[in-house]
Design an enzyme around this catalytic site. Structure first.
Site, mmCIF file in Angstrom:
data_model
loop_
_atom_site.group_PDB
_atom_site.id
_atom_site.type_symbol
_atom_site.label_atom_id
_atom_site.label_comp_id
_atom_site.label_asym_id
_atom_site.label_seq_id
_atom_site.Cartn_x
_atom_site.Cartn_y
_atom_site.Cartn_z
ATOM 1 N N GLY A 1 0.851 -1.187 0.000
ATOM 2 C CA GLY A 1 0.000 0.000 0.000
ATOM 3 C C GLY A 1 0.883 1.231 0.000
ATOM 4 O O GLY A 1 1.944 1.251 -0.614
ATOM 5 N N CYS A 2 0.489 2.220 0.730
ATOM 6 C CA CYS A 2 1.237 3.474 0.815
ATOM 7 C C CYS A 2 2.645 3.229 1.354
ATOM 8 O O CYS A 2 2.815 2.632 2.406
ATOM 9 C CB CYS A 2 0.484 4.432 1.731
ATOM 10 S SG CYS A 2 1.366 5.956 2.046
ATOM 11 N N PHE A 3 3.652 3.712 0.646
ATOM 12 C CA PHE A 3 5.025 3.455 1.093
ATOM 13 C C PHE A 3 5.382 4.195 2.367
ATOM 14 O O PHE A 3 6.307 3.810 3.075
ATOM 15 C CB PHE A 3 6.065 3.678 0.004
ATOM 16 C CG PHE A 3 6.031 4.969 -0.781
ATOM 17 C CD1 PHE A 3 5.551 6.154 -0.270
ATOM 18 C CD2 PHE A 3 6.520 4.972 -2.081
ATOM 19 C CE1 PHE A 3 5.557 7.328 -1.019
ATOM 20 C CE2 PHE A 3 6.543 6.127 -2.847
ATOM 21 C CZ PHE A 3 6.056 7.311 -2.303
ATOM 22 N N TRP A 4 4.646 5.238 2.706
ATOM 23 C CA TRP A 4 4.919 5.940 3.968
ATOM 24 C C TRP A 4 4.718 5.002 5.160
ATOM 25 O O TRP A 4 5.475 5.025 6.113
ATOM 26 C CB TRP A 4 4.018 7.148 4.127
ATOM 27 C CG TRP A 4 4.115 8.182 3.059
ATOM 28 C CD1 TRP A 4 5.174 8.430 2.231
ATOM 29 C CD2 TRP A 4 3.107 9.128 2.706
ATOM 30 N NE1 TRP A 4 4.877 9.472 1.389
ATOM 31 C CE2 TRP A 4 3.617 9.928 1.660
ATOM 32 C CE3 TRP A 4 1.834 9.389 3.177
ATOM 33 C CZ2 TRP A 4 2.898 10.962 1.093
ATOM 34 C CZ3 TRP A 4 1.108 10.428 2.609
ATOM 35 C CH2 TRP A 4 1.642 11.198 1.575
#
Length: 179
Positions: free
Chosen positions: A14-17
């Site tokens: 999902g979101c790499f953050w």
């Protein structure tokens, strides 16, 4: 690098953050770089292009870890238990192929380990695991403002409501692997 047994792991959850923040907490992890991989367009993509869903790239992280401290298998177990590997092209409110669950292996040994880990953790999920396992072709480092995102923006809404709970889950499930 000295005598360290450094290896690379590349995956997207999902979101790499979120994924970056998780692995920055793990003992034996030397570096986490957010980036893009798995696309089908020429040249280095931008965040805006990847978010459009038209490049085929996934948001990924590339983790440099000391295999004498933490194994690739442990890295994958942490990855598979800190995101939802049962939702196709989606993590929470983020939808699109750029948010797919994917493991990009660097060699055949990593591929074999990934296949084993997916089978092992799959029994703990109510729905089928849909995590893709593919060879790493090219990794493109994301823009500077996407590196160390959680550390630099901890009070931002997305960080507070999405990433902080994932870190709490990490601390509960994998306390023995934390720095």
């Amino acid at each position: 690098m000295g005598n360290k047994n450094l290896q690379l792991a590349t995956f997207g959850g999902g979101c790499f953050w979120c994924t970056e923040a998780i692995f920055q907490e793990i003992k034996g992890v030397e570096q986490v770089v957010s980036g893009y991989s798995g696309g089908n367009v020429p040249g280095k993509p931008t965040y805006r292009e990847v978010c459009s869903g038209l490049t085929g790239h996934a948001e990924v992280v590339q983790v440099t870890f000391n295999a004498d401290i933490i194994s690739y298998e442990d890295i994958l177990v942490i990855f598979m238990t800190t995101h939802d590997p049962t939702t196709l092209n989606r993590q929470g409110a983020d939808k699109g192929t750029q948010y797919r669950s994917v493991i990009y292996y660097h060699d055949d040994k990593q591929k074999d380990i990934a296949e084993i880990v997916l089978k092992e953790v799959g029994v703990y999920y109510e729905n089928a695991v849909v995590t893709e396992i593919s060879p790493l072709d090219v990794f493109y480092e994301a823009e500077d403002d996407h590196q160390n995102y959680y550390r630099n923006n901890e009070q931002q809404g997305y960080c507070s409501f999405v990433i902080t709970p994932k870190l709490a889950k990490l601390r509960k499930l994998h306390a023995d692997k934390l720095k």
